[in-house]
Enzyme design. Structure first.
Site, PDB file in Angstrom:
ATOM      1  CD  GLU A  50      -6.346   3.854   1.830  1.00 48.10           C
ATOM      2  OE1 GLU A  50      -6.851   4.332   1.033  1.00 48.10           O
ATOM      3  OE2 GLU A  50      -5.513   2.769   2.643  1.00 48.10           O
ATOM      4  CB  SER A  72      -3.000   5.412  -0.754  1.00 48.63           C
ATOM      5  OG  SER A  72      -2.282   5.001  -1.030  1.00 48.63           O
ATOM      6  NE  ARG A 108      -7.460   0.438   0.868  1.00 53.96           N
ATOM      7  CZ  ARG A 108      -8.232  -0.756  -0.252  1.00 53.96           C
ATOM      8  NH1 ARG A 108      -9.443  -1.163  -0.081  1.00 53.96           N
ATOM      9  NH2 ARG A 108      -7.698  -0.610  -1.221  1.00 53.96           N
TER      10      ARG A 108
HETATM   11  C1  LIG Z   1       4.344   1.898   3.509  1.00 61.24           C
HETATM   12  C2  LIG Z   1       3.255   2.105   3.468  1.00 61.24           C
HETATM   13  C3  LIG Z   1       2.232   1.720   1.836  1.00 61.24           C
HETATM   14  C4  LIG Z   1       0.797   1.251   2.226  1.00 61.24           C
HETATM   15  N1  LIG Z   1       0.149   0.543   1.485  1.00 61.24           N
HETATM   16  C5  LIG Z   1      -1.755  -0.273   1.081  1.00 61.24           C
HETATM   17  C6  LIG Z   1      -1.911  -0.340   0.680  1.00 61.24           C
HETATM   18  O1  LIG Z   1      -1.558  -0.743  -0.515  1.00 61.24           O
HETATM   19  N2  LIG Z   1      -3.703  -1.126   0.843  1.00 61.24           N
HETATM   20  C7  LIG Z   1      -4.062  -0.117   1.852  1.00 61.24           C
HETATM   21  O2  LIG Z   1      -5.070  -0.850   2.094  1.00 61.24           O
HETATM   22  N3  LIG Z   1      -3.277   0.315   2.843  1.00 61.24           N
HETATM   23  C8  LIG Z   1      -1.952   0.122   2.910  1.00 61.24           C
HETATM   24  N4  LIG Z   1      -1.398   0.740   4.095  1.00 61.24           N
HETATM   25  C9  LIG Z   1      -1.658   1.377   4.906  1.00 61.24           C
HETATM   26  C10 LIG Z   1      -1.949   0.870   6.093  1.00 61.24           C
HETATM   27  O3  LIG Z   1      -0.395  -0.523   6.234  1.00 61.24           O
HETATM   28  C11 LIG Z   1      -3.428  -0.799   6.441  1.00 61.24           C
HETATM   29  O4  LIG Z   1      -4.800   0.178   6.318  1.00 61.24           O
HETATM   30  C12 LIG Z   1      -3.091  -1.454   7.438  1.00 61.24           C
HETATM   31  O5  LIG Z   1      -4.398  -2.520   7.288  1.00 61.24           O
HETATM   32  C13 LIG Z   1      -3.469  -1.198   8.492  1.00 61.24           C
HETATM   33  O6  LIG Z   1      -2.916  -2.383   9.538  1.00 61.24           O
HETATM   34  P1  LIG Z   1      -2.157  -2.038  10.751  1.00 61.24           P
HETATM   35  O7  LIG Z   1      -2.228  -3.219  11.302  1.00 61.24           O
HETATM   36  O8  LIG Z   1      -1.798  -1.366  11.218  1.00 61.24           O
HETATM   37  O9  LIG Z   1      -3.701  -1.040  11.447  1.00 61.24           O
HETATM   38  P2  LIG Z   1      -3.860   0.229  12.707  1.00 61.24           P
HETATM   39  O10 LIG Z   1      -3.354   1.751  11.607  1.00 61.24           O
HETATM   40  O11 LIG Z   1      -2.962   0.692  13.618  1.00 61.24           O
HETATM   41  O12 LIG Z   1      -5.162   0.621  12.273  1.00 61.24           O
HETATM   42  C14 LIG Z   1      -5.868   0.452  10.726  1.00 61.24           C
HETATM   43  C15 LIG Z   1      -7.749   1.365  11.725  1.00 61.24           C
HETATM   44  O13 LIG Z   1      -7.966  -0.052  11.892  1.00 61.24           O
HETATM   45  C16 LIG Z   1      -8.214  -0.287  13.085  1.00 61.24           C
HETATM   46  N5  LIG Z   1      -7.888  -1.593  14.061  1.00 61.24           N
HETATM   47  C17 LIG Z   1      -6.609  -2.145  13.902  1.00 61.24           C
HETATM   48  N6  LIG Z   1      -6.246  -3.629  14.362  1.00 61.24           N
HETATM   49  C18 LIG Z   1      -7.537  -3.648  15.085  1.00 61.24           C
HETATM   50  C19 LIG Z   1      -8.921  -4.579  15.699  1.00 61.24           C
HETATM   51  N7  LIG Z   1      -7.693  -6.030  15.548  1.00 61.24           N
HETATM   52  N8  LIG Z   1      -9.989  -5.381  15.900  1.00 61.24           N
HETATM   53  C20 LIG Z   1     -10.811  -3.353  15.478  1.00 61.24           C
HETATM   54  N9  LIG Z   1     -10.209  -2.259  14.857  1.00 61.24           N
HETATM   55  C21 LIG Z   1      -8.957  -2.102  14.557  1.00 61.24           C
HETATM   56  C22 LIG Z   1      -7.958   1.315  14.100  1.00 61.24           C
HETATM   57  O14 LIG Z   1      -8.865   1.476  14.865  1.00 61.24           O
HETATM   58  C23 LIG Z   1      -7.426   1.965  12.905  1.00 61.24           C
HETATM   59  O15 LIG Z   1      -9.069   2.602  13.009  1.00 61.24           O
HETATM   60  C24 LIG Z   1      -0.130   1.339   3.510  1.00 61.24           C
HETATM   61  C25 LIG Z   1       1.173   1.790   4.979  1.00 61.24           C
HETATM   62  C26 LIG Z   1       2.381   2.133   4.419  1.00 61.24           C
HETATM   63  C27 LIG Z   1       2.938   2.718   5.749  1.00 61.24           C
END
Ligand SMILES: Cc1cc2nc3c(=O)[nH]c(=O)nc-3n(C[C@H](O)[C@H](O)[C@H](O)COP(=O)(O)OP(=O)(O)OC[C@H]3O[C@@H](n4cnc5c(N)ncnc54)[C@H](O)[C@@H]3O)c2cc1C
Length: 307
Positions: A300, A230, A180
């Site tokens: 996480e 998670s 992660r």
């Molecule tokens: C219902 C649900 C289920 C999920 N299931 C999973 C799963 O199975 N596996 C999993 O790994 N995750 C899961 N997640 C968590 C999440 O969806 C992932 O971590 C996802 O990849 C985050 O993407 P995001 O665009 O929403 O990033 P954000 O949540 O907006 O950001 C996450 C992190 O990444 C950084 N970030 C975002 N974009 C950039 C960029 N362009 N450059 C630099 N840093 C950046 C942010 O600063 C932050 O630290 C789940 C979430 C939900 C709500």
């Protein structure tokens, strides 16, 4: 206080909102206001924006789709730059060339669009992304994934803005791929990435697998409630959901926040939770699991702003 000149400059580079409630941009649906919420037309300007923010002593934060964030009730000071356009991803994912099995995806593309593009090109290898919310940039930053695979399994190269503010392309090495986290460079702002896929021998089977994964996730995850997925990483040799469950915390509540009864590694916003309710519940779960089993749970979910 944000410089008036700086806000005028940002308004010329994209969409700018002042005092924007972060609950509108996080899947937990909580979080106080960002002083300045900025969605750039072209994220490659963010190196310069970050440098200007630093010169003026203004905090600067990058987010994606907000699906892995817990933002404090008092909000986030300074500039929050959003690199995500999931509803408008057409054209943000494209094949490297017609014959290759490599896709370039802009960080703003939704993961769903990535999957759709790969399927339409008859490629496979991205099935693990099925049902993951948020954008490609957030997936790269988090090295998001499941037990079926993760971003670094197919990501070969990233384009990002480095500490010096310049955009660079860099090959991904196995050492960068952490659980992660993708350790490319501190403060990297991801602009996109190249994904090596495979030609699918049976594209229908790939589409079917994606549907099955999504149905399985709908069955196992409390998707009817706001959450950030998670909450805890799995400690070496343990499953977080099991530790939380065996600690007797299934359904445990603080205010409007609750440990999901369906999946105990999810904390859900059950009824009008505040970010503080969720943060207190995270602390309570960590303390209880540590007292009972001597295992330290590492969140996480990323906590941002002031609680
Ligand atoms: C219902 C649900 C289920 C999920 N299931 C999973 C799963 O199975 N596996 C999993 O790994 N995750 C899961 N997640 C968590 C999440 O969806 C992932 O971590 C996802 O990849 C985050 O993407 P995001 O665009 O929403 O990033 P954000 O949540 O907006 O950001 C996450 C992190 O990444 C950084 N970030 C975002 N974009 C950039 C960029 N362009 N450059 C630099 N840093 C950046 C942010 O600063 C932050 O630290 C789940 C979430 C939900 C709500």
């Amino acid at each position: 206080m944000i410089h008036e000149k700086l806000t005028r400059y940002l308004a010329g580079l994209g969409d700018l909102k002042l005092e924007e409630p972060m609950g509108r941009h996080t899947t937990f649906r909580v979080g106080g206001p960002a002083d300045v919420f900025f969605t750039p037309r072209d994220p490659s300007c963010l190196g310069e924006v970050r440098a200007l923010a630093r010169e003026n002593d203004i905090p600067f934060t990058v987010i994606g789709g907000g699906s892995n964030l817990l933002v404090g009730d008092m909000g986030i000071r300074g500039i929050v730059a959003r690199v995500c356009a999931p509803g408008n991803s057409a054209g943000l994912v494209r094949p490297e060339n017609d014959e290759s099995a490599v896709l370039y995806a802009d960080a703003r593309a939704g993961k769903k669009s990535f999957i759709e593009c790969a399927l339409s090109k008859g490629l496979e290898g991205m099935e693990f992304m099925a049902g993951l919310p948020g954008c490609v940039g957030g997936g790269i930053a988090m090295n998001a994934g499941t037990n079926l695979g993760c971003f670094s399994d197919i990501l070969t190269k990233v384009r990002y803005i480095g500490a010096d503010g310049r955009a660079v392309d860099r090959e991904i090495t196995p050492e960068m791929a952490k659980y992660r986290n993708l350790a490319v460079e501190d403060g990297a702002i991801f602009l996109g990435g190249w994904f090596r896929m495979r030609r699918a021998e049976n594209p229908e089977a790939s589409a079917r697998l994606i549907d099955e994964i999504i149905r399985d996730r709908e069955f196992k995850h409390p998707l009817e409630y706001p959450s950030a997925g998670s909450v805890f990483k799995n400690p070496e040799g343990h499953s977080s959901w099991k530790l939380v469950n065996d600690a007797g915390l299934r359904g445990y509540r603080i205010g409007g926040a609750m440990v999901s009864e369906k999946h105990t590694n999810f904390i859900i916003n059950a009824v009008d939770a505040s970010a503080s309710d969720i943060a207190l519940l995270i602390r309570h779960v960590r303390e209880t699991v540590f007292e009972k089993f001597g295992v330290s749970l590492e969140p996480e979910v990323k906590m941002l702003g002031i609680f």
